[in-house]
Scaffold this active site. Sequence first.
Site, PDB file in Angstrom:
ATOM      1  N   ASP A  70      46.847  45.451  51.362  1.00  0.00           N
ATOM      2  CA  ASP A  70      45.947  45.653  50.228  1.00  0.00           C
ATOM      3  C   ASP A  70      46.280  46.993  49.576  1.00  0.00           C
ATOM      4  O   ASP A  70      46.498  47.996  50.248  1.00  0.00           O
ATOM      5  CB  ASP A  70      44.488  45.630  50.691  1.00  0.00           C
ATOM      6  CG  ASP A  70      43.524  45.465  49.537  1.00  0.00           C
ATOM      7  OD1 ASP A  70      42.856  44.417  49.459  1.00  0.00           O
ATOM      8  OD2 ASP A  70      43.425  46.400  48.692  1.00  0.00           O
ATOM      9  N   ILE A  71      46.330  46.981  48.243  1.00  0.00           N
ATOM     10  CA  ILE A  71      46.724  48.184  47.495  1.00  0.00           C
ATOM     11  C   ILE A  71      45.659  49.277  47.596  1.00  0.00           C
ATOM     12  O   ILE A  71      45.965  50.463  47.431  1.00  0.00           O
ATOM     13  CB  ILE A  71      47.022  47.801  46.023  1.00  0.00           C
ATOM     14  CG1 ILE A  71      47.969  48.795  45.384  1.00  0.00           C
ATOM     15  CG2 ILE A  71      45.762  47.608  45.217  1.00  0.00           C
ATOM     16  CD1 ILE A  71      48.581  48.292  44.080  1.00  0.00           C
ATOM     17  N   ASN A 115      35.795  37.026  50.271  1.00  0.00           N
ATOM     18  CA  ASN A 115      34.860  37.109  49.154  1.00  0.00           C
ATOM     19  C   ASN A 115      35.012  35.860  48.292  1.00  0.00           C
ATOM     20  O   ASN A 115      36.135  35.443  47.996  1.00  0.00           O
ATOM     21  CB  ASN A 115      35.150  38.359  48.318  1.00  0.00           C
ATOM     22  CG  ASN A 115      34.917  39.639  49.107  1.00  0.00           C
ATOM     23  OD1 ASN A 115      33.994  39.721  49.911  1.00  0.00           O
ATOM     24  ND2 ASN A 115      35.763  40.630  48.896  1.00  0.00           N
ATOM     25  N   GLU A 157      37.225  39.371  43.257  1.00  0.00           N
ATOM     26  CA  GLU A 157      37.821  39.895  42.017  1.00  0.00           C
ATOM     27  C   GLU A 157      39.095  39.154  41.641  1.00  0.00           C
ATOM     28  O   GLU A 157      39.409  39.013  40.468  1.00  0.00           O
ATOM     29  CB  GLU A 157      38.103  41.394  42.170  1.00  0.00           C
ATOM     30  CG  GLU A 157      36.818  42.211  42.242  1.00  0.00           C
ATOM     31  CD  GLU A 157      37.050  43.682  42.480  1.00  0.00           C
ATOM     32  OE1 GLU A 157      38.213  44.092  42.668  1.00  0.00           O
ATOM     33  OE2 GLU A 157      36.044  44.415  42.493  1.00  0.00           O
ATOM     34  N   VAL A 158      39.843  38.713  42.640  1.00  0.00           N
ATOM     35  CA  VAL A 158      41.079  37.964  42.379  1.00  0.00           C
ATOM     36  C   VAL A 158      40.816  36.507  42.774  1.00  0.00           C
ATOM     37  O   VAL A 158      40.518  36.209  43.937  1.00  0.00           O
ATOM     38  CB  VAL A 158      42.269  38.537  43.176  1.00  0.00           C
ATOM     39  CG1 VAL A 158      43.528  37.729  42.888  1.00  0.00           C
ATOM     40  CG2 VAL A 158      42.489  40.009  42.833  1.00  0.00           C
ATOM     41  N   HIS A 191      41.890  34.253  49.327  1.00  0.00           N
ATOM     42  CA  HIS A 191      42.556  35.222  50.202  1.00  0.00           C
ATOM     43  C   HIS A 191      41.612  35.678  51.293  1.00  0.00           C
ATOM     44  O   HIS A 191      40.398  35.680  51.122  1.00  0.00           O
ATOM     45  CB  HIS A 191      43.077  36.426  49.416  1.00  0.00           C
ATOM     46  CG  HIS A 191      42.022  37.110  48.590  1.00  0.00           C
ATOM     47  ND1 HIS A 191      41.609  36.641  47.367  1.00  0.00           N
ATOM     48  CD2 HIS A 191      41.293  38.224  48.825  1.00  0.00           C
ATOM     49  CE1 HIS A 191      40.685  37.438  46.870  1.00  0.00           C
ATOM     50  NE2 HIS A 191      40.463  38.410  47.745  1.00  0.00           N
ATOM     51  N   MET A 192      42.209  36.070  52.380  1.00  0.00           N
ATOM     52  CA  MET A 192      41.474  36.551  53.539  1.00  0.00           C
ATOM     53  C   MET A 192      41.830  38.033  53.715  1.00  0.00           C
ATOM     54  O   MET A 192      43.005  38.378  53.817  1.00  0.00           O
ATOM     55  CB  MET A 192      41.936  35.734  54.755  1.00  0.00           C
ATOM     56  CG  MET A 192      41.299  36.100  56.053  1.00  0.00           C
ATOM     57  SD  MET A 192      42.061  35.083  57.369  1.00  0.00           S
ATOM     58  CE  MET A 192      41.117  33.581  57.216  1.00  0.00           C
ATOM     59  N   HIS A 193      40.804  38.893  53.692  1.00  0.00           N
ATOM     60  CA  HIS A 193      41.019  40.304  54.037  1.00  0.00           C
ATOM     61  C   HIS A 193      41.026  40.408  55.562  1.00  0.00           C
ATOM     62  O   HIS A 193      40.100  39.891  56.220  1.00  0.00           O
ATOM     63  CB  HIS A 193      39.873  41.183  53.535  1.00  0.00           C
ATOM     64  CG  HIS A 193      39.738  41.264  52.047  1.00  0.00           C
ATOM     65  ND1 HIS A 193      40.188  42.337  51.318  1.00  0.00           N
ATOM     66  CD2 HIS A 193      39.189  40.409  51.150  1.00  0.00           C
ATOM     67  CE1 HIS A 193      39.924  42.142  50.031  1.00  0.00           C
ATOM     68  NE2 HIS A 193      39.311  40.978  49.904  1.00  0.00           N
TER      69      HIS A 193
HETATM   70  P1  AMP Z   1      38.571  40.515  46.324  1.00  0.00           P
HETATM   71  O1  AMP Z   1      37.592  41.498  45.795  1.00  0.00           O
HETATM   72  O2  AMP Z   1      38.141  39.881  47.606  1.00  0.00           O
HETATM   73  O3  AMP Z   1      39.000  39.527  45.279  1.00  0.00           O
HETATM   74  O4  AMP Z   1      39.830  41.370  46.745  1.00  0.00           O
HETATM   75  C1  AMP Z   1      40.964  41.552  45.977  1.00  0.00           C
HETATM   76  C2  AMP Z   1      41.782  42.600  46.674  1.00  0.00           C
HETATM   77  O5  AMP Z   1      43.073  42.603  46.121  1.00  0.00           O
HETATM   78  C3  AMP Z   1      41.230  44.030  46.521  1.00  0.00           C
HETATM   79  O6  AMP Z   1      40.938  44.557  47.823  1.00  0.00           O
HETATM   80  C4  AMP Z   1      42.366  44.795  45.852  1.00  0.00           C
HETATM   81  O7  AMP Z   1      42.516  46.101  46.338  1.00  0.00           O
HETATM   82  C5  AMP Z   1      43.569  43.911  46.170  1.00  0.00           C
HETATM   83  N1  AMP Z   1      44.652  44.018  45.217  1.00  0.00           N
HETATM   84  C6  AMP Z   1      44.575  43.943  43.869  1.00  0.00           C
HETATM   85  N2  AMP Z   1      45.798  44.037  43.321  1.00  0.00           N
HETATM   86  C7  AMP Z   1      46.672  44.177  44.342  1.00  0.00           C
HETATM   87  C8  AMP Z   1      48.084  44.335  44.425  1.00  0.00           C
HETATM   88  N3  AMP Z   1      48.856  44.373  43.330  1.00  0.00           N
HETATM   89  N4  AMP Z   1      48.647  44.452  45.651  1.00  0.00           N
HETATM   90  C9  AMP Z   1      47.877  44.415  46.755  1.00  0.00           C
HETATM   91  N5  AMP Z   1      46.539  44.273  46.751  1.00  0.00           N
HETATM   92  C10 AMP Z   1      45.945  44.155  45.555  1.00  0.00           C
END
Ligand code: AMP
Length: 126
Positions: free
Chosen positions: A39-40, A99, A107-108, A112-114
């Site tokens: 994660d960035i 999320n 947000e994305v 995806h799984m954190h």
């Molecule tokens: P969510 O809020 O669950 O959708 O998490 C999206 C995650 O993607 C966030 O924790 C961001 O920090 C991560 N993220 C966004 N852009 C990138 C990227 N280019 N490379 C790696 N992680 C990213």
Amino acid sequence: MPSSDQQPELPTCLFCKIVAGVIPSHKVYEDEWFYAFHDIHPAAPIHFLIVPKLHIPSMAHLTEEHTALMGQMMTLAPRLALEQGCRPYPEGGFRIVCNTGTEGGQEVHHLHMHVMGGPRPWARKQ
Ligand code: AMP
Ligand code: ZN
């Protein structure tokens, strides 16, 4: 497993672009079905994301046909967590967060799984 032509990659999706290598990432793991990367903005000393290569917008979009895929993802997570330096259960362990939707903090919009772990305190809650 669903066939890859059922849910092709979405050209406008950030994580589809990362899977395709169009946007760079720090790769943790890759196989036919999954891609994992750091994660960035890490919320913990160890924080990576596992995404299916298929574009599935969220957990809310899962159907019966995704059962095997999600099962694979759940068993991949603990293996990668250990490989990335999480200490073994029970002293160590890890947190998994998926999320889902706006009120779920997503947000994305590519499922995806954190996976987060490492010594506490962590930077913030995910
Ligand atoms: P969510 O809020 O669950 O959708 O998490 C999206 C995650 O993607 C966030 O924790 C961001 O920090 C991560 N993220 C966004 N852009 C990138 C990227 N280019 N490379 C790696 N992680 C990213
Ligand atoms: Zn996508």
